[in-house]
Design a protein around this motif. Structure first.
Motif, PDB file in Angstrom:
ATOM      1  N   VAL A  17       0.823  -1.359   0.055  1.00  0.00           N
ATOM      2  CA  VAL A  17      -0.034  -0.036  -0.088  1.00  0.00           C
ATOM      3  C   VAL A  17       1.002   1.203  -0.120  1.00  0.00           C
ATOM      4  O   VAL A  17       0.547   2.158  -0.685  1.00  0.00           O
ATOM      5  N   ARG A  18       1.884   1.081   0.702  1.00  0.00           N
ATOM      6  CA  ARG A  18       2.880   2.406   1.012  1.00  0.00           C
ATOM      7  C   ARG A  18       3.596   2.812  -0.437  1.00  0.00           C
ATOM      8  O   ARG A  18       3.737   3.934  -0.920  1.00  0.00           O
ATOM      9  N   THR A  19       4.125   1.540  -0.969  1.00  0.00           N
ATOM     10  CA  THR A  19       4.584   1.720  -2.044  1.00  0.00           C
ATOM     11  C   THR A  19       3.796   2.241  -3.424  1.00  0.00           C
ATOM     12  O   THR A  19       4.232   3.091  -4.080  1.00  0.00           O
ATOM     13  N   GLN A  20       2.590   1.732  -3.268  1.00  0.00           N
ATOM     14  CA  GLN A  20       1.431   2.219  -4.474  1.00  0.00           C
ATOM     15  C   GLN A  20       1.179   3.689  -4.164  1.00  0.00           C
ATOM     16  O   GLN A  20       1.173   4.471  -4.936  1.00  0.00           O
ATOM     17  N   LEU A  21       1.112   3.970  -2.852  1.00  0.00           N
ATOM     18  CA  LEU A  21       0.663   5.435  -2.592  1.00  0.00           C
ATOM     19  C   LEU A  21       1.828   6.345  -3.019  1.00  0.00           C
ATOM     20  O   LEU A  21       1.526   7.517  -3.499  1.00  0.00           O
ATOM     21  N   LEU A  22       3.110   6.207  -2.750  1.00  0.00           N
ATOM     22  CA  LEU A  22       4.351   6.877  -3.262  1.00  0.00           C
ATOM     23  C   LEU A  22       4.196   6.875  -4.619  1.00  0.00           C
ATOM     24  O   LEU A  22       4.673   8.054  -5.143  1.00  0.00           O
ATOM     25  N   ARG A  23       4.158   5.747  -5.306  1.00  0.00           N
ATOM     26  CA  ARG A  23       4.148   5.776  -6.647  1.00  0.00           C
ATOM     27  C   ARG A  23       2.848   6.745  -7.379  1.00  0.00           C
ATOM     28  O   ARG A  23       3.301   7.335  -8.243  1.00  0.00           O
ATOM     29  N   ALA A  24       1.731   6.646  -6.714  1.00  0.00           N
ATOM     30  CA  ALA A  24       0.593   7.350  -7.083  1.00  0.00           C
ATOM     31  C   ALA A  24       1.206   9.269  -6.955  1.00  0.00           C
ATOM     32  O   ALA A  24       0.771   9.899  -7.892  1.00  0.00           O
ATOM     33  N   GLU A  25       1.992   9.431  -5.796  1.00  0.00           N
ATOM     34  CA  GLU A  25       2.258  10.751  -5.702  1.00  0.00           C
ATOM     35  C   GLU A  25       3.389  11.279  -6.474  1.00  0.00           C
ATOM     36  O   GLU A  25       3.253  12.388  -7.200  1.00  0.00           O
ATOM     37  N   GLU A  26       4.199  10.424  -6.834  1.00  0.00           N
ATOM     38  CA  GLU A  26       5.090  10.575  -8.032  1.00  0.00           C
ATOM     39  C   GLU A  26       4.541  10.857  -9.245  1.00  0.00           C
ATOM     40  O   GLU A  26       5.194  11.739 -10.210  1.00  0.00           O
ATOM     41  N   ARG A  27       3.566  10.017  -9.641  1.00  0.00           N
ATOM     42  CA  ARG A  27       2.923  10.255 -11.037  1.00  0.00           C
ATOM     43  C   ARG A  27       1.963  11.515 -11.064  1.00  0.00           C
ATOM     44  O   ARG A  27       2.011  12.103 -11.986  1.00  0.00           O
ATOM     45  N   ALA A  28       1.588  11.818  -9.990  1.00  0.00           N
ATOM     46  CA  ALA A  28       0.572  13.128  -9.727  1.00  0.00           C
ATOM     47  C   ALA A  28       1.582  14.376 -10.007  1.00  0.00           C
ATOM     48  O   ALA A  28       1.296  15.362 -10.731  1.00  0.00           O
ATOM     49  N   ALA A  29       2.874  14.219  -9.613  1.00  0.00           N
ATOM     50  CA  ALA A  29       3.651  15.384  -9.505  1.00  0.00           C
ATOM     51  C   ALA A  29       4.231  15.523 -11.046  1.00  0.00           C
ATOM     52  O   ALA A  29       4.698  16.618 -11.289  1.00  0.00           O
ATOM     53  N   GLN A  30       3.971  14.568 -11.935  1.00  0.00           N
ATOM     54  CA  GLN A  30       4.631  14.607 -13.046  1.00  0.00           C
ATOM     55  C   GLN A  30       3.441  15.192 -14.128  1.00  0.00           C
ATOM     56  O   GLN A  30       3.785  15.476 -15.394  1.00  0.00           O
ATOM     57  N   ILE A  31       2.114  15.223 -13.686  1.00  0.00           N
ATOM     58  CA  ILE A  31       1.358  15.792 -14.695  1.00  0.00           C
ATOM     59  C   ILE A  31       1.410  17.530 -14.794  1.00  0.00           C
ATOM     60  O   ILE A  31       1.691  18.231 -13.791  1.00  0.00           O
ATOM     61  N   PRO A  32       1.410  17.721 -15.945  1.00  0.00           N
ATOM     62  CA  PRO A  32       1.747  19.088 -16.208  1.00  0.00           C
ATOM     63  C   PRO A  32       0.691  20.094 -15.700  1.00  0.00           C
ATOM     64  O   PRO A  32      -0.562  19.714 -15.745  1.00  0.00           O
ATOM     65  N   GLN A  33       1.171  21.248 -15.475  1.00  0.00           N
ATOM     66  CA  GLN A  33       0.213  22.374 -14.866  1.00  0.00           C
ATOM     67  C   GLN A  33       0.086  23.486 -15.990  1.00  0.00           C
ATOM     68  O   GLN A  33       1.003  23.901 -16.437  1.00  0.00           O
ATOM     69  N   TYR A  34      -1.096  23.885 -16.334  1.00  0.00           N
ATOM     70  CA  TYR A  34      -0.928  25.091 -17.354  1.00  0.00           C
ATOM     71  C   TYR A  34      -1.744  26.094 -16.827  1.00  0.00           C
ATOM     72  O   TYR A  34      -2.670  26.099 -15.828  1.00  0.00           O
ATOM     73  N   ARG A  35      -1.528  27.609 -17.223  1.00  0.00           N
ATOM     74  CA  ARG A  35      -2.235  28.677 -17.194  1.00  0.00           C
ATOM     75  C   ARG A  35      -3.178  28.745 -18.327  1.00  0.00           C
ATOM     76  O   ARG A  35      -2.640  29.086 -19.562  1.00  0.00           O
ATOM     77  N   TYR A  36      -4.539  28.719 -17.863  1.00  0.00           N
ATOM     78  CA  TYR A  36      -5.445  28.784 -19.111  1.00  0.00           C
ATOM     79  C   TYR A  36      -5.740  30.136 -19.350  1.00  0.00           C
ATOM     80  O   TYR A  36      -6.786  30.732 -19.096  1.00  0.00           O
ATOM     81  N   THR A  37      -4.770  30.747 -20.583  1.00  0.00           N
ATOM     82  CA  THR A  37      -4.916  32.132 -20.744  1.00  0.00           C
ATOM     83  C   THR A  37      -4.258  32.153 -22.216  1.00  0.00           C
ATOM     84  O   THR A  37      -3.463  31.286 -22.565  1.00  0.00           O
ATOM     85  N   PHE A  38      -4.456  32.937 -23.011  1.00  0.00           N
ATOM     86  CA  PHE A  38      -3.977  33.355 -24.412  1.00  0.00           C
ATOM     87  C   PHE A  38      -2.505  33.604 -23.814  1.00  0.00           C
ATOM     88  O   PHE A  38      -2.256  34.367 -23.424  1.00  0.00           O
ATOM     89  N   GLY A  39      -1.710  32.848 -25.139  1.00  0.00           N
ATOM     90  CA  GLY A  39      -0.374  33.106 -24.846  1.00  0.00           C
ATOM     91  C   GLY A  39       0.279  31.695 -24.302  1.00  0.00           C
ATOM     92  O   GLY A  39       1.610  31.701 -24.649  1.00  0.00           O
TER      93      GLY A  39
END
Length: 233
Positions: free
Chosen positions: A56-78
């Protein structure tokens, strides 16, 4: 029914299922779930979690690592957004007829003079769905034509667990987010689903057919498995 508990600072729920025959652990959106058969005593669920706490701990850590890799965008022109493995700037279109993804830019029309990020994100996702449907329909026709196969329809949806699906009625469905990936990955997914028109399974014959139209399918399948969580908009 389910109940909430905590073990070694990890919250979890015990969930009963009338169809389940074995105990299982699932990382759901609501947290860790211990799923047990309907008539199984809850104490067995607690013990099952304790015995598998390292997993469980291993899977939770892996999920956190994958979540941190998801790109974040500013939804604005440019801001720039991905399409077929490249990134293009978002520009304002004069009208809806000029909305589209072409010529190195993503042109988006919105009726709002100064749209906020939520409004712009919603409009952008609708544009992506429209562009993805057109692209995936075209590619489906190309691969189906090469294999002399026919399908009844193509749809796009944003699904959580599958990138594509082919029904026994010949309906093809794709997760439109795949169009953020490199085009070769998109081609693999389309080839995969089109080949299911002939083989509704993952038999050796199915994979031979996939390889006949997509020789790099192993590499591209691995890319989608390892990077699919990064395809976000």
């Amino acid at each position: 029914m389910s109940a909430e508990f905590v073990f070694e600072n990890i919250p979890y729920r015990v969930v009963r299922s009338p169809r389940r025959r074995r105990l299982g652990l699932v990382l759901a959106e609501s947290g860790v779930e211990v799923r047990i058969p309907e008539r199984c005593a809850a104490r067995h669920g607690h013990q099952f979690l304790r015995e598998n706490i390292h997993w469980v701990r291993t899977q939770l850590l892996r999920a956190e690592e994958r979540a941190a890799q998801i790109p974040q965008y500013r939804y604005t022109f440019g801001e720039s957004f991905p399409w077929l493995g490249a990134r293009y700037p978002l520009v304002r279109a004069r009208n809806s007829a000029h909305s589209g993804i072409a010529a190195g830019a993503i042109s988006l029309y919105t009726r709002y003079r100064e749209p906020d990020e939520s409004q712009l994100q919603t409009a952008l996702q609708r544009l992506y769905q429209k562009e993805a449907l057109a692209l995936l329909e075209e590619k489906s026709h190309q691969f189906a034509g090469r294999l002399e196969l026919a399908f009844s329809s193509v749809r796009v949806r944003r699904t959580k667990s599958k990138w594509g699906h082919c029904s026994v009625r010949g309906e093809l469905q794709y997760n439109w987010l795949v169009c953020l990936a490199p085009e070769a990955v998109v081609d693999y997914l389309v080839a995969h689903e089109v080949c299911h028109l002939r083989h509704h399974n993952h038999s050796p014959a199915f994979w031979r057919l996939v390889e006949s139209v997509c020789p790099r399918y192993r590499e591209l399948r691995r890319w989608l498995r390892d990077n699919g969580h990064r395809l976000h908009l």
